[in-house]
Design a protein around this motif. Structure first.
Motif, PDB file in Angstrom:
ATOM      1  N   LEU A 152      -9.028  -1.306 -11.669  1.00  0.00           N
ATOM      2  CA  LEU A 152      -7.770  -1.448 -10.951  1.00  0.00           C
ATOM      3  C   LEU A 152      -7.736  -2.666 -10.049  1.00  0.00           C
ATOM      4  O   LEU A 152      -6.709  -3.348  -9.947  1.00  0.00           O
ATOM      5  N   HIS A 153      -8.846  -2.960  -9.392  1.00  0.00           N
ATOM      6  CA  HIS A 153      -8.857  -3.988  -8.355  1.00  0.00           C
ATOM      7  C   HIS A 153      -8.362  -5.346  -8.843  1.00  0.00           C
ATOM      8  O   HIS A 153      -7.508  -5.969  -8.191  1.00  0.00           O
ATOM      9  N   PRO A 154      -8.851  -5.867  -9.976  1.00  0.00           N
ATOM     10  CA  PRO A 154      -8.341  -7.177 -10.414  1.00  0.00           C
ATOM     11  C   PRO A 154      -6.857  -7.154 -10.761  1.00  0.00           C
ATOM     12  O   PRO A 154      -6.150  -8.144 -10.540  1.00  0.00           O
ATOM     13  N   LYS A 155      -6.350  -6.040 -11.275  1.00  0.00           N
ATOM     14  CA  LYS A 155      -4.921  -5.943 -11.563  1.00  0.00           C
ATOM     15  C   LYS A 155      -4.117  -5.975 -10.268  1.00  0.00           C
ATOM     16  O   LYS A 155      -3.057  -6.614 -10.196  1.00  0.00           O
ATOM     17  N   ALA A 156      -4.622  -5.297  -9.261  1.00  0.00           N
ATOM     18  CA  ALA A 156      -3.917  -5.262  -7.980  1.00  0.00           C
ATOM     19  C   ALA A 156      -3.892  -6.643  -7.344  1.00  0.00           C
ATOM     20  O   ALA A 156      -2.852  -7.096  -6.846  1.00  0.00           O
ATOM     21  N   ARG A 157      -5.012  -7.335  -7.346  1.00  0.00           N
ATOM     22  CA  ARG A 157      -5.061  -8.671  -6.742  1.00  0.00           C
ATOM     23  C   ARG A 157      -4.169  -9.653  -7.494  1.00  0.00           C
ATOM     24  O   ARG A 157      -3.572 -10.544  -6.880  1.00  0.00           O
ATOM     25  N   ALA A 158      -4.066  -9.488  -8.798  1.00  0.00           N
ATOM     26  CA  ALA A 158      -3.210 -10.384  -9.584  1.00  0.00           C
ATOM     27  C   ALA A 158      -1.727 -10.110  -9.315  1.00  0.00           C
ATOM     28  O   ALA A 158      -0.900 -11.024  -9.343  1.00  0.00           O
ATOM     29  N   ALA A 159      -1.384  -8.847  -9.026  1.00  0.00           N
ATOM     30  CA  ALA A 159       0.018  -8.478  -8.858  1.00  0.00           C
ATOM     31  C   ALA A 159       0.542  -8.748  -7.450  1.00  0.00           C
ATOM     32  O   ALA A 159       1.725  -9.067  -7.275  1.00  0.00           O
ATOM     33  N   VAL A 160      -0.312  -8.603  -6.449  1.00  0.00           N
ATOM     34  CA  VAL A 160       0.114  -8.827  -5.064  1.00  0.00           C
ATOM     35  C   VAL A 160      -0.025 -10.317  -4.760  1.00  0.00           C
ATOM     36  O   VAL A 160      -1.129 -10.861  -4.794  1.00  0.00           O
ATOM     37  N   PRO A 161       1.067 -11.012  -4.490  1.00  0.00           N
ATOM     38  CA  PRO A 161       0.997 -12.459  -4.286  1.00  0.00           C
ATOM     39  C   PRO A 161      -0.006 -12.839  -3.195  1.00  0.00           C
ATOM     40  O   PRO A 161      -0.185 -12.110  -2.207  1.00  0.00           O
ATOM     41  N   LYS A 162      -0.640 -13.965  -3.393  1.00  0.00           N
ATOM     42  CA  LYS A 162      -1.597 -14.455  -2.404  1.00  0.00           C
ATOM     43  C   LYS A 162      -0.945 -14.578  -1.030  1.00  0.00           C
ATOM     44  O   LYS A 162      -1.576 -14.298  -0.008  1.00  0.00           O
ATOM     45  N   ALA A 163       0.331 -14.980  -0.996  1.00  0.00           N
ATOM     46  CA  ALA A 163       1.019 -15.113   0.292  1.00  0.00           C
ATOM     47  C   ALA A 163       1.128 -13.773   1.002  1.00  0.00           C
ATOM     48  O   ALA A 163       1.049 -13.708   2.229  1.00  0.00           O
ATOM     49  N   HIS A 164       1.305 -12.696   0.246  1.00  0.00           N
ATOM     50  CA  HIS A 164       1.365 -11.369   0.855  1.00  0.00           C
ATOM     51  C   HIS A 164       0.001 -10.963   1.392  1.00  0.00           C
ATOM     52  O   HIS A 164      -0.106 -10.405   2.495  1.00  0.00           O
ATOM     53  N   ARG A 165      -1.042 -11.238   0.617  1.00  0.00           N
ATOM     54  CA  ARG A 165      -2.392 -10.888   1.060  1.00  0.00           C
ATOM     55  C   ARG A 165      -2.769 -11.673   2.310  1.00  0.00           C
ATOM     56  O   ARG A 165      -3.367 -11.132   3.246  1.00  0.00           O
ATOM     57  N   ARG A 166      -2.409 -12.938   2.348  1.00  0.00           N
ATOM     58  CA  ARG A 166      -2.710 -13.765   3.523  1.00  0.00           C
ATOM     59  C   ARG A 166      -1.912 -13.292   4.729  1.00  0.00           C
ATOM     60  O   ARG A 166      -2.420 -13.249   5.852  1.00  0.00           O
ATOM     61  N   PHE A 167      -0.659 -12.932   4.504  1.00  0.00           N
ATOM     62  CA  PHE A 167       0.203 -12.432   5.579  1.00  0.00           C
ATOM     63  C   PHE A 167      -0.421 -11.201   6.230  1.00  0.00           C
ATOM     64  O   PHE A 167      -0.524 -11.104   7.461  1.00  0.00           O
ATOM     65  N   LEU A 168      -0.864 -10.254   5.407  1.00  0.00           N
ATOM     66  CA  LEU A 168      -1.498  -9.045   5.938  1.00  0.00           C
ATOM     67  C   LEU A 168      -2.772  -9.376   6.701  1.00  0.00           C
ATOM     68  O   LEU A 168      -3.039  -8.818   7.778  1.00  0.00           O
ATOM     69  N   ALA A 169      -3.574 -10.273   6.154  1.00  0.00           N
ATOM     70  CA  ALA A 169      -4.848 -10.620   6.791  1.00  0.00           C
ATOM     71  C   ALA A 169      -4.648 -11.283   8.144  1.00  0.00           C
ATOM     72  O   ALA A 169      -5.478 -11.122   9.054  1.00  0.00           O
ATOM     73  N   ASP A 170      -3.561 -12.012   8.291  1.00  0.00           N
ATOM     74  CA  ASP A 170      -3.334 -12.792   9.516  1.00  0.00           C
ATOM     75  C   ASP A 170      -2.537 -12.045  10.582  1.00  0.00           C
ATOM     76  O   ASP A 170      -2.295 -12.583  11.662  1.00  0.00           O
TER      77      ASP A 170
END
Length: 245
Positions: free
Chosen positions: A125-143
């Motif tokens: 599941l993990h690689p599918k999730a990372r591919a589907a959630v835009p990098k900008a969204h992941r960065r937004f959450l992290a910051d």
């Protein structure tokens, strides 16, 4: 000094739009286009459109709106799962993770078009999730910050640890604390505006104000305006004062 705040959103994009509209109506009534709008965290999970909520907030910040977006425990769990190597928040009960039925991560992934069939393993599941959630969204959450200070106000998701200076608070407590904070009648040096633990109505306890009214459980998403230590709930009919308990 004036500030607006919105409680735990939990993927309820339509309710978020309604809350923003109430704030804009109040801005127009008082002639204030500058007061910040603080989103208290828990942007994601349980509701139908977590992806849309993040897009809305990300776009608003990029457009220069005076919006502050704080990190909630659900946002933190999502961000940790989506790291290059998925992590489980150590504040969770043993046996729980972001995809547990009681948490809501499965529905969040669904808003990004990712299905989570029974029996799927994390490595699948993990690689599918990372591919589907835009990098900008992941960065937004992290910051996302875990605290916002404005004069005599302190905005956090869950609360603070009593007796600890505001500048020395841990992210664990800011995102997760309940019991010790709720039980405290101490003067924290600032009025704490928080969510995390649903209440039936916005409640002013004197030293803190809880604005999570259960949007993650099919109830209302509340928007408030704060002037000094006075709080009003925003409604289509205008302001309703929140009395101090």
């Amino acid at each position: 000094m004036r500030a607006y705040a919105i409680g735990d959103i939990h993927g309820q994009l339509d309710l978020l739009h309604n809350a923003h509209a109430l704030i804009e109506e109040d801005r127009a009534r008082v002639g204030d286009s500058n007061a910040p709008v603080v989103h208290i965290g828990d942007l994601v999970d349980r509701g139908p459109d977590s992806a849309g909520v993040i897009t809305c907030l990300l776009d608003g910040v990029a457009q220069g709106r005076n919006w502050v977006v704080l990190k909630g425990n659900h946002d933190r769990m999502m961000e940790m799962f989506l790291r290059p190597y998925p992590m489980v928040d150590m504040q969770l009960l043993v046996g729980y993770n972001w995809l547990h039925p009681g948490i809501g991560g499965v529905r969040t992934l669904g808003s990004y078009g990712v299905e989570v069939p029974d029996g799927i393993r994390t490595y699948q599941l993990h690689p599918k999730a990372r591919a589907a959630v835009p990098k900008a969204h992941r960065r937004f959450l992290a910051d996302l910050p875990a605290m916002y200070r404005l004069g005599d106000l302190c905005f956090v998701h869950a609360g603070i640890r009593p007796g600890v200076l505001l500048d020395a608070q841990s992210e664990d407590d800011l995102c997760w604390i309940r019991g010790e904070f709720h039980a405290s009648t101490a003067d924290h040096g600032a009025l704490i505006i928080h969510g995390h633990t649903p209440v039936d109505t916005v409640t002013h306890y004197g030293n803190r104000v809880n604005i999570d009214t259960g949007a993650g459980h099919g109830k209302a998403l509340s928007a408030v305006v704060i002037e000094g230590r006075d709080v009003w709930l925003l409604t289509p009919e205008g302001r309703q004062p929140v009395s101090r308990g």
